[in-house]
Design a protein around this motif. Structure first.
Motif, mmCIF file in Angstrom:
data_model
loop_
_atom_site.group_PDB
_atom_site.id
_atom_site.type_symbol
_atom_site.label_atom_id
_atom_site.label_comp_id
_atom_site.label_asym_id
_atom_site.label_seq_id
_atom_site.Cartn_x
_atom_site.Cartn_y
_atom_site.Cartn_z
ATOM 1 N N ASP A 123 4.383 3.152 -3.565
ATOM 2 C CA ASP A 123 3.184 2.312 -3.554
ATOM 3 C C ASP A 123 3.094 1.541 -2.237
ATOM 4 O O ASP A 123 4.120 1.278 -1.592
ATOM 5 C CB ASP A 123 3.203 1.310 -4.706
ATOM 6 N N THR A 124 1.882 1.171 -1.866
ATOM 7 C CA THR A 124 1.642 0.400 -0.645
ATOM 8 C C THR A 124 0.670 -0.727 -0.942
ATOM 9 O O THR A 124 -0.331 -0.522 -1.633
ATOM 10 C CB THR A 124 1.031 1.298 0.460
ATOM 11 N N ILE A 125 0.973 -1.922 -0.425
ATOM 12 C CA ILE A 125 0.040 -3.032 -0.551
ATOM 13 C C ILE A 125 -0.217 -3.640 0.822
ATOM 14 O O ILE A 125 0.711 -3.814 1.618
ATOM 15 C CB ILE A 125 0.549 -4.127 -1.531
ATOM 16 N N SER A 126 -1.471 -3.907 1.105
ATOM 17 C CA SER A 126 -1.885 -4.610 2.312
ATOM 18 C C SER A 126 -2.170 -6.061 1.942
ATOM 19 O O SER A 126 -3.072 -6.341 1.143
ATOM 20 C CB SER A 126 -3.140 -3.959 2.900
ATOM 21 N N PRO A 160 -2.756 -9.039 8.943
ATOM 22 C CA PRO A 160 -2.454 -8.351 7.686
ATOM 23 C C PRO A 160 -1.053 -7.736 7.751
ATOM 24 O O PRO A 160 -0.629 -7.248 8.807
ATOM 25 C CB PRO A 160 -3.525 -7.247 7.621
ATOM 26 N N SER A 161 -0.339 -7.774 6.654
ATOM 27 C CA SER A 161 0.998 -7.192 6.596
ATOM 28 C C SER A 161 1.043 -6.168 5.467
ATOM 29 O O SER A 161 0.186 -6.147 4.580
ATOM 30 C CB SER A 161 2.058 -8.275 6.387
ATOM 31 N N VAL A 162 2.052 -5.314 5.518
ATOM 32 C CA VAL A 162 2.150 -4.224 4.557
ATOM 33 C C VAL A 162 3.537 -4.217 3.924
ATOM 34 O O VAL A 162 4.551 -4.371 4.621
ATOM 35 C CB VAL A 162 1.880 -2.868 5.248
ATOM 36 N N LEU A 163 3.579 -4.038 2.613
ATOM 37 C CA LEU A 163 4.829 -3.938 1.868
ATOM 38 C C LEU A 163 4.901 -2.564 1.230
ATOM 39 O O LEU A 163 3.942 -2.113 0.586
ATOM 40 C CB LEU A 163 4.900 -5.021 0.788
ATOM 41 N N GLU A 193 6.165 -4.612 13.962
ATOM 42 C CA GLU A 193 7.557 -4.908 13.632
ATOM 43 C C GLU A 193 7.834 -4.442 12.212
ATOM 44 O O GLU A 193 6.959 -4.507 11.344
ATOM 45 C CB GLU A 193 7.840 -6.405 13.755
ATOM 46 N N VAL A 194 9.056 -3.975 11.994
ATOM 47 C CA VAL A 194 9.447 -3.491 10.668
ATOM 48 C C VAL A 194 10.698 -4.239 10.220
ATOM 49 O O VAL A 194 11.690 -4.297 10.949
ATOM 50 C CB VAL A 194 9.731 -1.978 10.687
ATOM 51 N N ASP A 195 10.634 -4.819 9.021
ATOM 52 C CA ASP A 195 11.779 -5.461 8.399
ATOM 53 C C ASP A 195 12.187 -4.676 7.158
ATOM 54 O O ASP A 195 11.368 -3.987 6.539
ATOM 55 C CB ASP A 195 11.458 -6.900 7.991
ATOM 56 N N ALA A 243 7.733 -11.542 -2.334
ATOM 57 C CA ALA A 243 8.050 -10.294 -3.031
ATOM 58 C C ALA A 243 9.482 -10.364 -3.521
ATOM 59 O O ALA A 243 10.400 -10.645 -2.739
ATOM 60 C CB ALA A 243 7.850 -9.094 -2.106
ATOM 61 N N VAL A 244 9.684 -10.112 -4.816
ATOM 62 C CA VAL A 244 11.017 -10.151 -5.416
ATOM 63 C C VAL A 244 11.162 -8.978 -6.377
ATOM 64 O O VAL A 244 10.185 -8.513 -6.969
ATOM 65 C CB VAL A 244 11.256 -11.473 -6.177
ATOM 66 N N PRO A 245 12.378 -8.457 -6.538
ATOM 67 C CA PRO A 245 12.583 -7.374 -7.501
ATOM 68 C C PRO A 245 12.208 -7.827 -8.909
ATOM 69 O O PRO A 245 12.493 -8.956 -9.311
ATOM 70 C CB PRO A 245 14.076 -7.079 -7.388
ATOM 71 N N SER A 246 11.579 -6.949 -9.666
ATOM 72 C CA SER A 246 11.135 -7.312 -11.012
ATOM 73 C C SER A 246 12.036 -6.748 -12.098
ATOM 74 O O SER A 246 11.857 -7.053 -13.277
ATOM 75 C CB SER A 246 9.704 -6.810 -11.244
ATOM 76 N N MET A 247 13.000 -5.892 -11.707
ATOM 77 C CA MET A 247 13.936 -5.309 -12.663
ATOM 78 C C MET A 247 15.319 -5.320 -12.041
ATOM 79 O O MET A 247 15.467 -5.486 -10.832
ATOM 80 C CB MET A 247 13.518 -3.860 -13.010
ATOM 81 N N THR A 248 16.335 -5.140 -12.866
ATOM 82 C CA THR A 248 17.690 -5.045 -12.336
ATOM 83 C C THR A 248 17.883 -3.704 -11.645
ATOM 84 O O THR A 248 17.088 -2.787 -11.796
ATOM 85 C CB THR A 248 18.720 -5.197 -13.459
ATOM 86 N N GLY A 249 18.960 -3.597 -10.896
ATOM 87 C CA GLY A 249 19.252 -2.345 -10.221
ATOM 88 C C GLY A 249 18.967 -2.408 -8.735
ATOM 89 O O GLY A 249 18.589 -3.451 -8.178
ATOM 90 N N GLU A 250 19.142 -1.281 -8.080
ATOM 91 C CA GLU A 250 18.951 -1.191 -6.630
ATOM 92 C C GLU A 250 17.496 -1.473 -6.274
ATOM 93 O O GLU A 250 16.571 -0.991 -6.938
ATOM 94 C CB GLU A 250 19.353 0.207 -6.167
ATOM 95 N N ALA A 251 17.288 -2.252 -5.208
ATOM 96 C CA ALA A 251 15.932 -2.608 -4.787
ATOM 97 C C ALA A 251 15.892 -2.769 -3.274
ATOM 98 O O ALA A 251 16.707 -3.489 -2.696
ATOM 99 C CB ALA A 251 15.469 -3.890 -5.476
ATOM 100 N N ALA A 252 14.956 -2.073 -2.626
ATOM 101 C CA ALA A 252 14.794 -2.162 -1.180
ATOM 102 C C ALA A 252 13.338 -1.904 -0.826
ATOM 103 O O ALA A 252 12.648 -1.149 -1.520
ATOM 104 C CB ALA A 252 15.707 -1.173 -0.459
ATOM 105 N N MET A 253 12.898 -2.522 0.250
ATOM 106 C CA MET A 253 11.489 -2.431 0.604
ATOM 107 C C MET A 253 11.317 -2.603 2.115
ATOM 108 O O MET A 253 12.043 -3.371 2.755
ATOM 109 C CB MET A 253 10.703 -3.526 -0.134
ATOM 110 N N TYR A 254 10.359 -1.873 2.688
ATOM 111 C CA TYR A 254 9.984 -2.055 4.091
ATOM 112 C C TYR A 254 8.782 -2.991 4.186
ATOM 113 O O TYR A 254 7.876 -2.954 3.345
ATOM 114 C CB TYR A 254 9.648 -0.715 4.743
ATOM 115 N N HIS A 255 8.801 -3.804 5.245
ATOM 116 C CA HIS A 255 7.719 -4.756 5.522
ATOM 117 C C HIS A 255 7.251 -4.525 6.953
ATOM 118 O O HIS A 255 8.069 -4.486 7.878
ATOM 119 C CB HIS A 255 8.233 -6.187 5.355
ATOM 120 N N ILE A 256 5.945 -4.330 7.146
ATOM 121 C CA ILE A 256 5.395 -4.041 8.476
ATOM 122 C C ILE A 256 4.301 -5.043 8.811
ATOM 123 O O ILE A 256 3.442 -5.340 7.964
ATOM 124 C CB ILE A 256 4.812 -2.610 8.540
#
Length: 321
Positions: A283-286, A258-261, A239-241, A295-308
């Motif tokens: 970058d990829t983290i398992s 295990p999940s991936v960000l 599944e992908v979020d 997981a939360v944005p660490s800086m201002t501005g546009e932020a998007a991420m896939y989660h598998i």
């Protein structure tokens, strides 16, 4: 889990190790500049030169393709699902027996969930080096790649021969098939006749999701992109979020697998009991199973991420139903 323990489960974009001899079209003009990356799992590379960054089984594979402008990946298929999202650049995907049945252009952040049963290829039509990230169903990714017959024939003209075992041999280097090993057979006319030839109109509604549409849908909670109840309804073994600043939360959670960000835009701080790390696009983290994290944005501005995350559904869609 300490940051040192997690280090082996993080792959930085700048540390990715490319393979330029991964597939049968590595010498074919127009395809000879592409780079293949295997980030998680064994992948489907046909070359012993392929470096695997994380070998832990997740129920799916994560890879990537990097290509300069006008470089293409030849027509092929997999026995399990294949989904791509664009990390950088502008990409044209095409499909069908000769690559002429349909096509779609993807921009940064867009995702394409490609069922089995149809040949597909892609090319970088941007003005700079581009990267697309790939998700393949299954731990063994279905046992390799199936190539359109003309790809195998053209590769032989440029010195590369694929064995029936799935291993490549480079005649330019003096390599030859071992005794008793035959070349990979070409698909028969009967087999080719069973493959799908969907039009662009048939593909777009159910297999392509656009970045800005997902941003709008992830305004309060993560957007379910691929899954039984997803924007692209499928059960491909994962599944992908899609998560944005608006839908991110600092409430920790865990998964039984295990999940991936994988960040697409902005910098993200991943926190867990015992440490934290900041990730950038590419970058990829398992994340280990049963580890509480957020997981939360660490800086201002546009932020998007896939989660598998993996599921118990290994098949996925095909064009034959």
């Amino acid at each position: 889990m300490t940051p040192q323990d997690m280090e082996s489960r993080i792959v930085r974009y700048g540390d990715l190790q490319p393979c330029k001899t991964a597939f049968i079209d590595a010498h074919t003009p127009g395809s000879d500049q592409k780079e293949n990356f295997t980030i998680i799992g064994g992948g489907v590379s046909e070359s012993p030169d392929q470096h695997v960054h994380i070998s832990i089984e997740h129920g799916f594979n994560i890879g990537a393709a990097g290509q300069p402008p006008k470089c293409r990946n030849s027509l092929h298929d997999h026995r399990t699902a294949e989904a791509f999202f664009v990390l950088s650049g502008r990409w044209r995907f095409f499909w069908g027996r000769w690559g002429t049945a349909g096509e779609v252009v993807l921009e940064e952040g867009d995702i394409f969930n490609i069922p089995t049963g149809v040949f597909r290829g892609f090319e970088n039509i941007g003005t700079d080096y581009g990267m697309i990230m790939a998700i393949l169903g299954g731990d063994d990714a279905g046992g390799g790649v199936m190539w359109a017959p003309q790809v195998i024939e053209e590769a032989a003209d440029h010195g590369l021969v694929l064995a029936e075992t799935g291993k490549l041999y480079d005649t330019k280097k003096g390599e030859a098939l071992p005794d008793g090993v035959k070349p990979m057979p070409l698909m028969t006319d009967e087999e080719l006749a069973k493959r799908g030839e969907p039009t662009t109109a048939e593909v777009l509604p159910n297999h392509v999701a656009r970045y800005w549409d997902m941003v709008a849908m992830a305004d309060k909670t993560p957007c379910k992109v691929i899954g039984e109840t997803g924007l692209l309804k499928d059960k491909p073994g994962f599944e992908v979020d899609f998560i944005t600043r608006a839908s991110a939360t600092d409430t920790k959670h865990s998964h039984k697998r295990p999940s991936v960000l994988m960040p697409v835009k902005g910098h993200w701080r991943v926190e867990w009991d015992g440490g934290s790390v900041t990730l950038a696009p590419g970058d990829t983290i398992s994340v280990p199973e049963n580890l509480a994290h957020c997981a939360v944005p660490s800086m201002t501005g546009e932020a998007a991420m896939y989660h598998i995350v993996g599921t118990d559904d290994p098949a996925g869609l095909t064009w034959q139903g």
